[in-house]
Design a protein around this motif. Structure first.
Motif, PDB file in Angstrom:
ATOM      1  N   TYR A 177       0.828  -1.202   0.000  1.00  0.00           N
ATOM      2  CA  TYR A 177       0.000   0.000   0.000  1.00  0.00           C
ATOM      3  C   TYR A 177       0.867   1.259   0.000  1.00  0.00           C
ATOM      4  O   TYR A 177       0.530   2.257  -0.662  1.00  0.00           O
ATOM      5  N   ALA A 178       1.966   1.250   0.738  1.00  0.00           N
ATOM      6  CA  ALA A 178       2.844   2.418   0.770  1.00  0.00           C
ATOM      7  C   ALA A 178       3.399   2.719  -0.618  1.00  0.00           C
ATOM      8  O   ALA A 178       3.493   3.886  -1.023  1.00  0.00           O
ATOM      9  N   ALA A 179       3.767   1.684  -1.367  1.00  0.00           N
ATOM     10  CA  ALA A 179       4.278   1.873  -2.723  1.00  0.00           C
ATOM     11  C   ALA A 179       3.199   2.453  -3.623  1.00  0.00           C
ATOM     12  O   ALA A 179       3.434   3.375  -4.412  1.00  0.00           O
ATOM     13  N   TYR A 180       1.999   1.909  -3.500  1.00  0.00           N
ATOM     14  CA  TYR A 180       0.856   2.402  -4.270  1.00  0.00           C
ATOM     15  C   TYR A 180       0.547   3.856  -3.910  1.00  0.00           C
ATOM     16  O   TYR A 180       0.322   4.697  -4.788  1.00  0.00           O
ATOM     17  N   ALA A 181       0.547   4.165  -2.614  1.00  0.00           N
ATOM     18  CA  ALA A 181       0.248   5.521  -2.167  1.00  0.00           C
ATOM     19  C   ALA A 181       1.310   6.503  -2.645  1.00  0.00           C
ATOM     20  O   ALA A 181       0.993   7.610  -3.113  1.00  0.00           O
TER      21      ALA A 181
ATOM     22  N   THR B 298       2.817  11.001  -5.939  1.00  0.00           N
ATOM     23  CA  THR B 298       3.775  11.589  -6.877  1.00  0.00           C
ATOM     24  C   THR B 298       3.082  12.009  -8.165  1.00  0.00           C
ATOM     25  O   THR B 298       3.279  13.122  -8.666  1.00  0.00           O
ATOM     26  N   GLU B 299       2.252  11.117  -8.715  1.00  0.00           N
ATOM     27  CA  GLU B 299       1.529  11.438  -9.943  1.00  0.00           C
ATOM     28  C   GLU B 299       0.625  12.657  -9.752  1.00  0.00           C
ATOM     29  O   GLU B 299       0.506  13.505 -10.640  1.00  0.00           O
ATOM     30  N   ALA B 300       0.000  12.760  -8.583  1.00  0.00           N
ATOM     31  CA  ALA B 300      -0.958  13.844  -8.325  1.00  0.00           C
ATOM     32  C   ALA B 300      -0.292  15.209  -8.261  1.00  0.00           C
ATOM     33  O   ALA B 300      -0.958  16.234  -8.447  1.00  0.00           O
ATOM     34  N   GLN B 301       1.010  15.257  -8.004  1.00  0.00           N
ATOM     35  CA  GLN B 301       1.691  16.529  -7.823  1.00  0.00           C
ATOM     36  C   GLN B 301       2.443  17.002  -9.060  1.00  0.00           C
ATOM     37  O   GLN B 301       3.090  18.037  -9.025  1.00  0.00           O
TER      38      GLN B 301
ATOM     39  N   ILE C  99      10.209  15.201  -4.888  1.00  0.00           N
ATOM     40  CA  ILE C  99       8.779  14.937  -4.694  1.00  0.00           C
ATOM     41  C   ILE C  99       8.579  13.656  -3.890  1.00  0.00           C
ATOM     42  O   ILE C  99       7.757  13.591  -2.969  1.00  0.00           O
ATOM     43  N   ILE C 100       9.330  12.620  -4.224  1.00  0.00           N
ATOM     44  CA  ILE C 100       9.212  11.347  -3.514  1.00  0.00           C
ATOM     45  C   ILE C 100       9.620  11.507  -2.056  1.00  0.00           C
ATOM     46  O   ILE C 100       8.935  11.014  -1.144  1.00  0.00           O
ATOM     47  N   ASP C 101      10.729  12.203  -1.813  1.00  0.00           N
ATOM     48  CA  ASP C 101      11.177  12.418  -0.434  1.00  0.00           C
ATOM     49  C   ASP C 101      10.119  13.161   0.383  1.00  0.00           C
ATOM     50  O   ASP C 101       9.901  12.861   1.569  1.00  0.00           O
ATOM     51  N   GLN C 102       9.462  14.127  -0.244  1.00  0.00           N
ATOM     52  CA  GLN C 102       8.457  14.924   0.462  1.00  0.00           C
ATOM     53  C   GLN C 102       7.211  14.113   0.807  1.00  0.00           C
ATOM     54  O   GLN C 102       6.482  14.464   1.741  1.00  0.00           O
ATOM     55  N   ASN C 103       6.964  13.035   0.076  1.00  0.00           N
ATOM     56  CA  ASN C 103       5.730  12.267   0.262  1.00  0.00           C
ATOM     57  C   ASN C 103       5.926  10.902   0.899  1.00  0.00           C
ATOM     58  O   ASN C 103       4.945  10.215   1.180  1.00  0.00           O
TER      59      ASN C 103
ATOM     60  N   ASN D 250      -6.888   7.019  -9.131  1.00  0.00           N
ATOM     61  CA  ASN D 250      -7.358   6.826 -10.499  1.00  0.00           C
ATOM     62  C   ASN D 250      -6.476   7.583 -11.486  1.00  0.00           C
ATOM     63  O   ASN D 250      -6.940   8.314 -12.362  1.00  0.00           O
ATOM     64  N   LEU D 251      -5.165   7.404 -11.321  1.00  0.00           N
ATOM     65  CA  LEU D 251      -4.207   8.112 -12.162  1.00  0.00           C
ATOM     66  C   LEU D 251      -3.463   7.145 -13.079  1.00  0.00           C
ATOM     67  O   LEU D 251      -3.450   5.946 -12.856  1.00  0.00           O
ATOM     68  N   GLY D 252      -2.841   7.693 -14.098  1.00  0.00           N
ATOM     69  CA  GLY D 252      -2.047   6.888 -15.005  1.00  0.00           C
ATOM     70  C   GLY D 252      -0.641   6.719 -14.482  1.00  0.00           C
ATOM     71  O   GLY D 252      -0.357   6.933 -13.303  1.00  0.00           O
ATOM     72  N   ASN D 253       0.266   6.357 -15.376  1.00  0.00           N
ATOM     73  CA  ASN D 253       1.651   6.108 -15.000  1.00  0.00           C
ATOM     74  C   ASN D 253       2.584   7.030 -15.795  1.00  0.00           C
ATOM     75  O   ASN D 253       3.483   6.575 -16.491  1.00  0.00           O
TER      76      ASN D 253
END
Length: 226
Positions: free
Chosen positions: A83-87, A92-95, A110-114, A181-184
């Protein structure tokens, strides 16, 4: 952020209510044609016989530890890392509004911040689950080492002797609530690992595959002690 409650039912080897188990989910599937690894995500060693995949002594020790671990604790740790990987992928995608302007430095920032928020969301989601609905299959999910992800069979973290592969995804999580519901566009995929010191579960690890400049930007690894 409030994460919707969701009860997952994972059968042996990652079987879910909407998926059928495959033959390589309960044991390594010898194919003799394992694709060559890239620089950052090597596959297990081949024993040279052409019909078997072998693991390093450290990986074999971690597999033994998984078989002897508390099934409930192991299942919860696996689910938490997934779940952490998914979140983290979703956050990241949302930002990122424009994937063309993100370079390696910006992506890592971005990854470090989230990262902390992603683990927090995972903890909150795990708290909604009934542990008796969780189970585990073969300790290393060997199908994740195949294309397109080619996850590494194990990774190293400073607090563990070895962290072994337990799940992977293309940015989504089959068993998690779909809240983005985001892409990659940014994250092309992820691999998750459970970490062991002898017979003790001591944490988890995540590796993220950037979708941007995938030939140049290395996988990003995150370790999380228990």
């Amino acid at each position: 952020m409030i994460v919707p409650a969701c009860t997952i039912r994972i059968g042996k080897g990652g079987e879910t209510e909407d998926s059928e188990p495959t033959s390589d989910e309960t044991q390594p599937t010898p194919d003799g044609t394992r694709p060559a690894p890239d620089e950052t995500q090597p596959t297990p060693t081949d024993d040279g016989t052409g019909n078997s995949t072998t693991f390093t002594p450290e990986e074999e020790a971690a597999i033994d530890a998984a078989y002897n671990a508390d099934p409930r604790e192991l299942a919860l740790m696996n689910a938490k890392a997934t779940y952490a990987a998914y979140a983290l992928s979703g956050l990241t995608e949302a930002q990122v509004a424009d994937a063309t302007i993100v370079d390696e430095q910006a992506l890592r920032q971005i990854i470090d911040q989230n990262t902390e928020l992603a683990w927090q969301l995972a903890e909150e989601w795990i708290a909604t689950l009934d542990p008796t609905t969780l189970s585990v299959g073969y300790p290393i999910k060997v199908e994740c080492m195949d294309p397109p992800l080619r996850c590494q069979s194990s990774v190293s973290c400073p607090f563990a002797k070895r962290c072994v592969l337990n799940d992977c995804g293309d940015g989504r999580c089959r068993t998690c609530p779909d809240i983005w519901n985001l892409g990659n566009l940014i994250i092309g995929g992820w691999c998750t690992y459970t970490c062991y010191n002898d017979v003790d579960i001591v944490g988890a690890a995540i590796t993220l595959k950037p979708a941007i400049g995938s030939q140049l930007v290395p996988w990003i690894q995150l370790c999380r002690p228990k």
